[in-house]
Design a protein around this motif. Structure first.
Motif, PDB file in Angstrom:
ATOM      1  N   LEU A 166       3.800   7.426   3.518  1.00 23.97           N
ATOM      2  CA  LEU A 166       2.761   8.456   3.610  1.00 23.97           C
ATOM      3  C   LEU A 166       3.202   9.712   2.876  1.00 23.97           C
ATOM      4  O   LEU A 166       4.275  10.252   3.156  1.00 23.97           O
ATOM      5  CB  LEU A 166       2.478   8.796   5.075  1.00 23.97           C
ATOM      6  CG  LEU A 166       1.570  10.005   5.321  1.00 23.97           C
ATOM      7  CD1 LEU A 166       0.150   9.736   4.828  1.00 23.97           C
ATOM      8  CD2 LEU A 166       1.549  10.380   6.804  1.00 23.97           C
ATOM      9  N   VAL A 167       2.395  10.154   1.937  1.00 24.66           N
ATOM     10  CA  VAL A 167       2.638  11.435   1.269  1.00 24.66           C
ATOM     11  C   VAL A 167       1.533  12.383   1.710  1.00 24.66           C
ATOM     12  O   VAL A 167       0.350  12.098   1.519  1.00 24.66           O
ATOM     13  CB  VAL A 167       2.622  11.274  -0.271  1.00 24.66           C
ATOM     14  CG1 VAL A 167       2.907  12.625  -0.937  1.00 24.66           C
ATOM     15  CG2 VAL A 167       3.640  10.234  -0.707  1.00 24.66           C
ATOM     16  N   GLU A 168       1.927  13.498   2.338  1.00 22.01           N
ATOM     17  CA  GLU A 168       0.931  14.427   2.868  1.00 22.01           C
ATOM     18  C   GLU A 168       0.368  15.304   1.757  1.00 22.01           C
ATOM     19  O   GLU A 168       1.110  16.047   1.106  1.00 22.01           O
ATOM     20  CB  GLU A 168       1.551  15.304   3.963  1.00 22.01           C
ATOM     21  CG  GLU A 168       1.879  14.522   5.215  1.00 22.01           C
ATOM     22  CD  GLU A 168       2.250  15.434   6.381  1.00 22.01           C
ATOM     23  OE1 GLU A 168       2.372  16.665   6.180  1.00 22.01           O
ATOM     24  OE2 GLU A 168       2.417  14.907   7.490  1.00 22.01           O
ATOM     25  N   PRO A 170       0.796  -1.224   0.000  1.00 19.32           N
ATOM     26  CA  PRO A 170       0.000   0.000   0.000  1.00 19.32           C
ATOM     27  C   PRO A 170       0.839   1.290   0.000  1.00 19.32           C
ATOM     28  O   PRO A 170       1.955   1.326   0.519  1.00 19.32           O
ATOM     29  CB  PRO A 170      -0.801  -0.107   1.299  1.00 19.32           C
ATOM     30  CG  PRO A 170       0.031  -0.948   2.196  1.00 19.32           C
ATOM     31  CD  PRO A 170       0.814  -1.885   1.314  1.00 19.32           C
ATOM     32  N   LEU A 171       0.251   2.304  -0.597  1.00 13.95           N
ATOM     33  CA  LEU A 171       0.784   3.675  -0.565  1.00 13.95           C
ATOM     34  C   LEU A 171      -0.353   4.511   0.004  1.00 13.95           C
ATOM     35  O   LEU A 171      -1.515   4.247  -0.288  1.00 13.95           O
ATOM     36  CB  LEU A 171       1.105   4.108  -1.999  1.00 13.95           C
ATOM     37  CG  LEU A 171       1.426   5.579  -2.289  1.00 13.95           C
ATOM     38  CD1 LEU A 171       2.721   5.988  -1.607  1.00 13.95           C
ATOM     39  CD2 LEU A 171       1.558   5.807  -3.809  1.00 13.95           C
ATOM     40  N   LEU A 172      -0.024   5.480   0.850  1.00  8.03           N
ATOM     41  CA  LEU A 172      -1.096   6.260   1.474  1.00  8.03           C
ATOM     42  C   LEU A 172      -0.888   7.755   1.244  1.00  8.03           C
ATOM     43  O   LEU A 172       0.155   8.307   1.592  1.00  8.03           O
ATOM     44  CB  LEU A 172      -1.159   5.952   2.980  1.00  8.03           C
ATOM     45  CG  LEU A 172      -2.208   6.688   3.820  1.00  8.03           C
ATOM     46  CD1 LEU A 172      -3.613   6.504   3.274  1.00  8.03           C
ATOM     47  CD2 LEU A 172      -2.145   6.223   5.269  1.00  8.03           C
ATOM     48  N   PHE A 173      -1.875   8.383   0.629  1.00  6.68           N
ATOM     49  CA  PHE A 173      -1.919   9.840   0.549  1.00  6.68           C
ATOM     50  C   PHE A 173      -2.876  10.314   1.624  1.00  6.68           C
ATOM     51  O   PHE A 173      -4.003   9.816   1.714  1.00  6.68           O
ATOM     52  CB  PHE A 173      -2.423  10.290  -0.827  1.00  6.68           C
ATOM     53  CG  PHE A 173      -1.448  10.041  -1.932  1.00  6.68           C
ATOM     54  CD1 PHE A 173      -0.391  10.917  -2.151  1.00  6.68           C
ATOM     55  CD2 PHE A 173      -1.561   8.924  -2.742  1.00  6.68           C
ATOM     56  CE1 PHE A 173       0.526  10.686  -3.166  1.00  6.68           C
ATOM     57  CE2 PHE A 173      -0.660   8.682  -3.758  1.00  6.68           C
ATOM     58  CZ  PHE A 173       0.391   9.565  -3.975  1.00  6.68           C
ATOM     59  N   GLY A 174      -2.441  11.249   2.440  1.00  5.37           N
ATOM     60  CA  GLY A 174      -3.320  11.684   3.521  1.00  5.37           C
ATOM     61  C   GLY A 174      -2.788  12.933   4.174  1.00  5.37           C
ATOM     62  O   GLY A 174      -2.086  13.734   3.544  1.00  5.37           O
ATOM     63  N   SER A 175      -3.107  13.074   5.452  1.00  3.95           N
ATOM     64  CA  SER A 175      -2.668  14.232   6.224  1.00  3.95           C
ATOM     65  C   SER A 175      -1.715  13.740   7.306  1.00  3.95           C
ATOM     66  O   SER A 175      -1.436  12.542   7.420  1.00  3.95           O
ATOM     67  CB  SER A 175      -3.871  14.894   6.872  1.00  3.95           C
ATOM     68  OG  SER A 175      -4.375  14.063   7.914  1.00  3.95           O
ATOM     69  N   THR A 176      -1.243  14.664   8.102  1.00  3.06           N
ATOM     70  CA  THR A 176      -0.384  14.317   9.234  1.00  3.06           C
ATOM     71  C   THR A 176      -1.057  13.296  10.150  1.00  3.06           C
ATOM     72  O   THR A 176      -0.391  12.484  10.771  1.00  3.06           O
ATOM     73  CB  THR A 176      -0.080  15.591  10.037  1.00  3.06           C
ATOM     74  OG1 THR A 176       0.530  16.527   9.157  1.00  3.06           O
ATOM     75  CG2 THR A 176       0.847  15.315  11.202  1.00  3.06           C
ATOM     76  N   TRP A 177      -2.385  13.368  10.225  1.00  3.60           N
ATOM     77  CA  TRP A 177      -3.116  12.441  11.112  1.00  3.60           C
ATOM     78  C   TRP A 177      -2.911  10.985  10.692  1.00  3.60           C
ATOM     79  O   TRP A 177      -3.176  10.088  11.476  1.00  3.60           O
ATOM     80  CB  TRP A 177      -4.619  12.747  11.076  1.00  3.60           C
ATOM     81  CG  TRP A 177      -5.035  14.070  11.642  1.00  3.60           C
ATOM     82  CD1 TRP A 177      -5.780  15.018  11.013  1.00  3.60           C
ATOM     83  CD2 TRP A 177      -4.782  14.578  12.956  1.00  3.60           C
ATOM     84  NE1 TRP A 177      -6.004  16.087  11.845  1.00  3.60           N
ATOM     85  CE2 TRP A 177      -5.398  15.844  13.039  1.00  3.60           C
ATOM     86  CE3 TRP A 177      -4.098  14.085  14.074  1.00  3.60           C
ATOM     87  CZ2 TRP A 177      -5.348  16.632  14.190  1.00  3.60           C
ATOM     88  CZ3 TRP A 177      -4.041  14.872  15.218  1.00  3.60           C
ATOM     89  CH2 TRP A 177      -4.665  16.132  15.263  1.00  3.60           C
TER      90      TRP A 177
END
Lengths: 503, 469
Positions: free
Chosen positions: B421-423, B402-409
């Motif tokens: 994680l890419v913010e 998996p790759l995750l695009f999201g926020s700091t949370w």
């Protein structure tokens, strides 16, 4: 004036201390008028007069007590903070998260997101009341995280619609079996955000500090600070004291130990509500000596701690060793900083401390910008008159402006001061203001940086690091303009707009 | 004149159902739309609210997310006890008068927060008295409990359109065939809005259009706003935000609008988008195709070289195979289309966090169909971080990386599922963003750089023996 722990609501500092947010003149005058206002302790010669607060028709967005109370509740471990509010009040969660992780890194804790939940009130709740949502959220918070304590912070909206937060907290406390502590921190209730410190300290004192009269520890000293690295243990361990560091992120155990300590020191008298309360409720004496900014003040502070904890036989050696240790570096820094002019912008006692530090480093400080002014402290003890002490020991500050972080007033004050650098706290608007005016700025996020002997070195080195950045800020200043009218851009009197003069 | 437009009520109605408690907050309140005003060169918000409201919204949206900065010295009444008890209209009047004396702006936007809404201040009346005197000032009722910074944005835009743009003196505006108004990413909420709007402007100008981009450094500020009625088309480049504005402009000026839900990322989407706009405006295809050809030549040159990395020239990295996204619907949709449609990843969990109005949700959901031919995304609407993370954990990932695009949370949950994680969404506290863009032709390449730099760094950290080689 005793602290009243019977009610869930802390009295605001406007009421308790006569806190003001708008004033200007000389520091000497302010100190003198303050003692006149709140009964004479010392230095109350003829000529003082009751403090008269200015007012300004123009004002800019400031800060509120809720943010202080909520931030400092959120970083207490094993707790969940519920913001009983519309969503906007909780938008500061992102800041708290960053702060919490940064703090963890500096204190050697495991970084994790702080737990805070917003009840997310809408228009319907404004009409029908939000207590059901609050109850639901408290249950949800407990189910999600099994905290040991839940804080419930109020908001302007819930204060106005009159939600019974205390009743709901009590009811849910019985239901889930852990303390549910209400924090009454409606932003409109106090003119200054620092009332938020009183709110969280009030909540801690009322609910999280058990009385343990048989467990007194002669070697434990409570240190109440704004937050940041532990700079206290290196100073106090050598005289045989263990530091119980509270506020600015701590565990419930540390709070529970508060009543067992031999004494309490507060690193900024703006936070002294807790220390005074501990003395009043549990007989833990509050150290009243002026704060340890500068060499002499640090000597005196250590001696006072030693006196109260019966360690006078140990302290002189520590003082001598520390002075000797920093002497060569202090000399180097003084040499490099000689002739520089500094501008200090911070809150009350903390600002007074920074001014003392800069002067100890040989920097000229003729201008300061204090975000509020407390004419007295909760103890009412003149020993804690940090401004009076500053003036007596290091001289007057001719241009002393009190303003709640008002950008337009700070612009005028900095223009008048023409400093070589600005040192500030609450850097949200101050730091960039100075930078935009082409002036290097040292923002102090962790307020322990300037404390004690080592603090002089820390601050001195930090100033030297930012001075060369004038090269950067000069470009910014040349290529940007604030949207003030020309007359204000040239104004050097922060209170030029005010209808009343300081009578 | 009824200064409180009906539109405000519509937006409020669509938001009336609060979604319950929210942990890990991902947007601001309606007052937070003061950042939209700050995003317009020459405009200044005047906030009528509690002492901490305006700065909290600004510092949350700008200060800590991407460290975007922006002009913040916002006049505010900083309401206290006195105004709560006796009403704050007089104080607001005093503040506006003194603002006009001290500040210099082409437009003032008065925004009210929770307190004036609850105590019943007649803000409209105060503002109208200045409007009657010819002061360029408008009123947007952005009560915090009535909406988010998204709905607040529409309220602010509507106030400026109705009370400022529509009141401009002079002859009725003439339609300019090649002028378009762009309603796209929400300023400040999306940390990359400045760079993205700049790229959107660039590509639209590339096919021969004149663009009112309206917000940010690429905009000409209020001159563009005054030209809004002259545009031939309103281009809504987002899943739902801006649709209400476009519908309103259609009814007032008879302007047609084109709704393109996904902000295009990469050559495939961007070229298709430009052709769609060209067709809508009946542009001569020659210059349009010439621009597309030139851009694609550059883009595919870089993509060809990136393919060395992607194909595994050093073969030590485990490249992600599944794209998971937690963010606002605009970027979520665009990223899903790019990584599934262009990079060949499988769609994972897609959580849309901005709590869009109920009546827009079906449209938004539909836009995630056919991310690649025959492959649909299944977005979940969830504003609460705790529940969003539960959805991410619950998904079985057999053999997927998996790759995750999201926020700091998302830092914690990313670690749990082993995803880089890419913010990309609010709050992005671990990114410093200046002019970076992730959309269009050029932005897509920067997105690939950021994404795969993150992948490489994480892979290196997790495999010390590989790093030591």
């Amino acid at each position: 004036m005793a602290i009243n722990l019977r009610t869930p609501q802390a009295e605001t500092r406007d009421q308790r201390l006569g806190t003001i947010t708008q004033w200007q003149g000389s520091a000497r005058q302010l100190a003198q008028d303050s003692t006149f206002t709140y009964a004479c302790g010392r230095d109350c010669g003829p000529g003082g007069r009751r403090l008269c607060e200015l007012s300004s028709p123009y004002s800019q967005a400031s800060m509120c007590a809720e943010q202080i109370a909520v931030t400092n509740a959120t970083i207490i471990k094993d707790t969940v903070v519920i913001q009983h509010s519309p969503i906007g009040c909780a938008s500061s969660q992102s800041f708290t998260s960053r702060y919490s992780r940064d703090l963890a890194a500096r204190r050697g804790w495991k970084p994790e997101d702080p737990k805070s939940i917003c009840t997310n009130l809408s228009e319907q709740d404004m009409v029908f009341g939000g207590v059901d949502r609050l109850a639901q959220t408290i249950r949800e918070a407990y189910a999600r995280h099994h905290p040991r304590v839940i804080f419930v912070a109020t908001s302007c909206a819930t204060g106005i619609i009159g939600d019974d937060v205390d009743g709901t907290a009590r009811q849910l406390e019985e239901e889930i079996g852990i303390p549910v502590v209400a924090l009454h921190c409606e932003g409109f209730k106090s003119r200054h955000w620092s009332s938020g410190w009183d709110v969280i300290e009030h909540g801690i004192l009322r609910r999280l500090v058990p009385n343990r009269p048989t467990e007194k520890r002669g070697d434990l000293i409570n240190v109440i600070h704004l937050g940041g690295p532990d700079v206290f243990s290196p100073l106090l361990n050598p005289i045989g004291l263990k530091v119980n560091l509270v506020m600015g992120g701590n565990s419930l155990e540390r709070l529970a130990d508060l009543s067992t300590a031999a004494a309490t020191v507060t690193m900024c008298f703006v936070l002294s509500y807790l220390a005074t309360g501990l003395e009043q409720e549990y007989g833990v004496p509050e150290i009243r000596a002026p704060l340890p900014y500068g060499l002499d003040a640090t000597d005196a502070w250590l001696r006072d701690i030693a006196r109260l904890t019966q360690r006078e036989h140990l302290v002189e050696a520590v003082i001598a060793a520390e002075r000797e240790r920093i002497a060569p570096e202090l000399k180097r820094l003084r040499g490099l900083l000689a002739g520089k002019r500094g501008f200090v912008a911070a809150g009350a006692a903390f600002a007074h401390g920074l001014i003392a530090d800069l002067r100890e480093l040989g920097i000229t400080v003729d201008d300061a910008f204090s975000f509020h002014h407390d004419p007295t402290t909760d103890s009412g003890d003149a020993e804690q008159d940090s401004l009076g002490h500053l003036v007596q020991s290091t001289g007057d500050v001719p241009n002393f402006t009190v303003s709640p972080d008002q950008h337009f007033q700070a612009h005028a004050a900095i223009l008048r001061a023409k400093p070589d650098f600005v040192i500030c706290r609450h850097s949200g608007s101050m730091a960039i203001l100075a930078g935009r005016m082409g002036i290097p700025v040292l923002p102090i996020f962790y307020s322990n940086d300037g404390l004690g002997y080592e603090g002089l070195i820390t601050i001195g080195r930090a100033i030297l690091r930012v001075l060369p950045r004038r090269r950067f800020y000069a470009q910014i200043a040349e290529h940007s303009r604030f949207p003030y009218q020309d007359w204000w851009l040239n104004e050097t009197d922060p209170y030029a707009l005010s209808a009343e003069a300081a009578e | 004149m009824n200064i409180q437009s009906r539109f405000d009520d519509d937006i409020a109605g669509s938001f009336s159902a609060a979604p319950g408690p929210i942990e890990q907050v991902r947007y601001a309140c309606a007052l937070g739309a003061l950042t939209s005003v700050i995003a317009i060169e020459g405009a200044i918000p005047i906030s009528h609210c509690g002492p901490g409201c305006a700065s909290k919204q600004f510092h949350a949206l700008s200060g800590i997310s991407g460290y975007q900065g922006g002009e913040f010295h916002v006049p505010s009444t900083n309401i206290g006890n006195k105004e709560v008890i006796f009403g704050g209209a007089d104080r607001l009047d005093e503040l506006i008068a003194s603002t006009l004396k001290v500040m210099e702006a082409e437009l003032y936007v008065v925004q009210s927060g929770c307190i004036p809404g609850l105590v019943g201040d007649d803000v409209a009346n105060v503002v109208q008295s200045y409007q009657r005197r010819g002061v360029p000032i408008v009123f947007a009722e952005t009560l915090g409990y009535r909406g988010t910074n998204f709905t607040g944005h529409e309220t602010v835009v509507r106030a400026i359109l109705d009370q400022y743009v529509a009141k401009q003196a002079g002859p009725a505006p003439r339609s300019q065939k090649r002028l378009v108004n762009v309603w796209s990413l929400l300023p400040y909420q999306n940390p990359f809005w400045r760079g993205d709007l700049t790229e959107i402007r660039r590509i639209l100008e590339g096919i021969g259009l004149t663009v009112n981009i309206l917000f940010g450094p690429a905009s000409e500020g209020l001159a563009e706003w005054r030209a809004i009625p002259s545009a031939a088309l309103n281009l809504v480049l987002s899943p739902w935000l801006g649709l209400a504005t476009a519908r309103h402009l259609e009814s007032v000026y008879g302007q047609p609008f084109l709704h393109v839900p996904a902000v295009p990322i990469g050559a495939q989407a961007t070229s298709a988008f430009l052709r769609q706009v060209a067709e809508e405006l009946d542009l001569d295809s020659g210059p349009v195709e010439a621009f597309i050809t030139r851009e694609e030549r550059d883009y595919y040159h870089y993509l060809r070289d990136f393919a060395h990395f992607y194909a595994g020239c050093t073969s030590q990295y485990q490249l992600p195979s599944e794209v998971n996204i937690v963010g606002e619907s605009a970027y979520a949709l665009s990223l899903a289309r790019f990584f599934v449609g262009d990079l060949g990843l499988n769609p994972g969990v897609i959580v849309l966090t901005e709590n869009p109005p109920e009546h827009e949700r079906e449209t938004i959901h539909r836009s995630f169909r056919d991310l690649a031919p025959g492959i649909d995304g299944e977005p979940v609407f969830e504003a609460d971080g705790h529940r969003a993370h539960a959805v991410i954990r619950a998904k079985p990932r057999i053999g997927e990386l998996p790759l995750l695009f999201g926020s700091t949370w998302e830092a914690g949950v990313a670690q749990e599922i082993g995803a880089p994680l890419v913010e990309i969404s609010y709050p992005a506290t671990d990114e410093v963003v200046i002019a970076r863009s992730y959309v269009g032709y050029r932005g897509a390449l920067q997105l690939l750089e950021r994404t795969y730099t993150t992948v490489v760094r994480q892979s290196t950290e997790e495999n010390p023996e590989t790093a030591a080689l």
